[in-house]
Write an enzyme that holds these catalytic residues in place. Structure first.
Site: not given
Length: 422
Positions: A49-50, A105-107, A181-184
């Site tokens: 997203c970024n 952040e871990d993602q 309702t996906g990962e994010m």
């Protein structure tokens, strides 16, 4: 010589809109476009997203990416181009969370792994990028084990929830609608479930997925075709789908806000964006996107800067190791070609000699084995010293020597995807 080059567009220089404008097509299409270029031996893409990042292995370095960026109409103001060493350092820092909007952040580590596997599945990565991405994943894990870089760090999803709390001065009595309702979307719902919410609505195009998540984390699953009803009921809408178009259009939001005086907070953390930016002009609507999350990051940044310095030391150490690994690979590719060509000649000449001898004598298995062992040993002994010299040259970055050996022995270009030299 063929090395890694990268093209990087991130939140540091680009807005969400600019990043959307720089991206054309899905991941598979971009990989296919890049890999179809005869100058590109390997390629991989990261898109979150970024950030939009492209890694290629090419004998022409960044010039391939300059041309690609120009074709895509990417503004020079928002893009960075890195050479081999810079690309490696950037990728290691990225895996450790040091390049993220939310430091630590871990993602991002899981995203790097996913996009690497995607490129691997598409057949666009070989030895060079496999080495780089495998090292990045390993270093990302090591830094999170040996430092507290991710302590107090928030994900984009939880930062969105924190932002909503800041803007509305708490969420305890609020109705929240999560779209996607996906990962994010799951991460958003999980962050909300840790707070004392009044009610959480979960909407997804596949109702069963929303229902399953609601059962797991709490909340009420709603039908996607009833979105208008639940936007009307919500105080906050956080949207995080993977749709290629706007999920919340201006006319729907305008209709919802007719006669409404209490504010509606819309937070868009999707890429591409889910919410039509025109809704910001509607009275009592507050719209925030990825760009608005920087404030949340600043709040807990200082506590992680000490850990970031520890991470940099680990990165320096690991970078030296992977660079040494590439040096060995560089020499090994030439050595492998040298041995292959030499033993090919050896075998041909041995067969020629056996054919001549066969005209006068019967050559049995024992005689053939003796000749095989003899020619094999002679060839290996002749190549032993050059092999040592080649490895020494690679260790000390003597590219001129490596190139000279390649020319001297007419070592032919390797096939695309082996990825050391062309």
């Amino acid at each position: 010589m063929t090395e890694i080059s990268s093209m990087v567009i991130t939140h540091a220089k680009a807005t969400v809109e600019e990043m959307e404008d720089s991206w054309h097509g899905d991941i598979d299409l971009v990989l296919s476009q890049l890999y179809s270029n005869e100058l590109v031996y390997e390629c991989a893409v990261l898109k979150t997203c970024n950030r939009v990042e492209i890694y290629v292995v090419s004998s022409k370095g960044s010039s391939v990416l300059f041309h690609y960026a120009k074709e895509m109409g990417v503004s020079a103001k928002i893009v960075e181009f890195y050479d081999h060493d810079e690309s490696l350092r950037h990728l290691l820092r990225l895996a450790c969370g040091l390049e993220s909007m939310i430091i630590g952040e871990d993602q991002i580590l899981g995203q790097i792994k996913d996009f690497f596997l995607m490129a691997k599945g598409a057949g666009t990565v070989g030895k060079v990028l496999s080495t780089a991405f495998s090292k990045a994943i390993q270093v990302g894990k090591r830094v999170r084990t040996e430092t507290f870089i991710n302590r107090g760090a928030v994900s984009i999803a939880s930062a969105a929830v924190d932002l909503a709390e800041d803007i509305l001065d708490g969420l305890n009595d609020k109705h929240i609608l999560v779209i996607g309702t996906g990962e994010m979307g799951t991460l958003v719902t999980r962050a909300l479930s840790h707070r004392d919410m009044h009610v959480i609505y979960l909407a997804n195009r596949t109702y069963e997925k929303a229902r399953d998540l609601a059962e797991e984390l709490g909340g009420e699953a709603v039908m996607f075709d009833q979105l208008e009803k639940y936007v009307r009921a919500a105080d906050v809408v956080i949207s995080a789908t993977s749709a290629p178009h706007y999920v919340l259009k201006g006319d729907l939001v305008a209709k919802v806000m007719e006669g409404r005086e209490n504010e509606l907070l819309l937070i868009d953390i999707a890429s591409p964006r889910d919410i039509d930016p025109a809704v910001e002009e509607i009275p009592h609507v507050i719209l925030r996107n990825i760009d608005g999350l920087r404030v949340i990051n600043e709040k807990n940044l200082q506590m992680r800067m000490v850990e970031a310095k520890k991470a940099e030391i680990i990165i320096d150490d690991e970078l030296d190791m992977v660079k040494a690994q590439y040096k060995r690979q560089k020499a090994d590719a030439i050595i492998s070609n040298l041995y292959s060509q030499s033993h090919g000649l050896r075998h041909n000449e041995m067969e020629h000699a056996i054919n001549k001898l066969s005209a006068y004598h019967t050559i049995g298995e024992i005689e053939r084995k003796v000749l095989e062992d003899l020619t094999h040993a002679i060839t290996n002994k002749i190549l032993a010293e050059p092999t040592k010299k080649l490895r020494n040259a690679a260790e000390y970055d003597d590219d001129k020597f490596l190139d000279s050996v390649s020319r001297l022995f007419d070592i032919r270009p390797i096939k695309k995807n082996d990825g050391i030299t062309k």
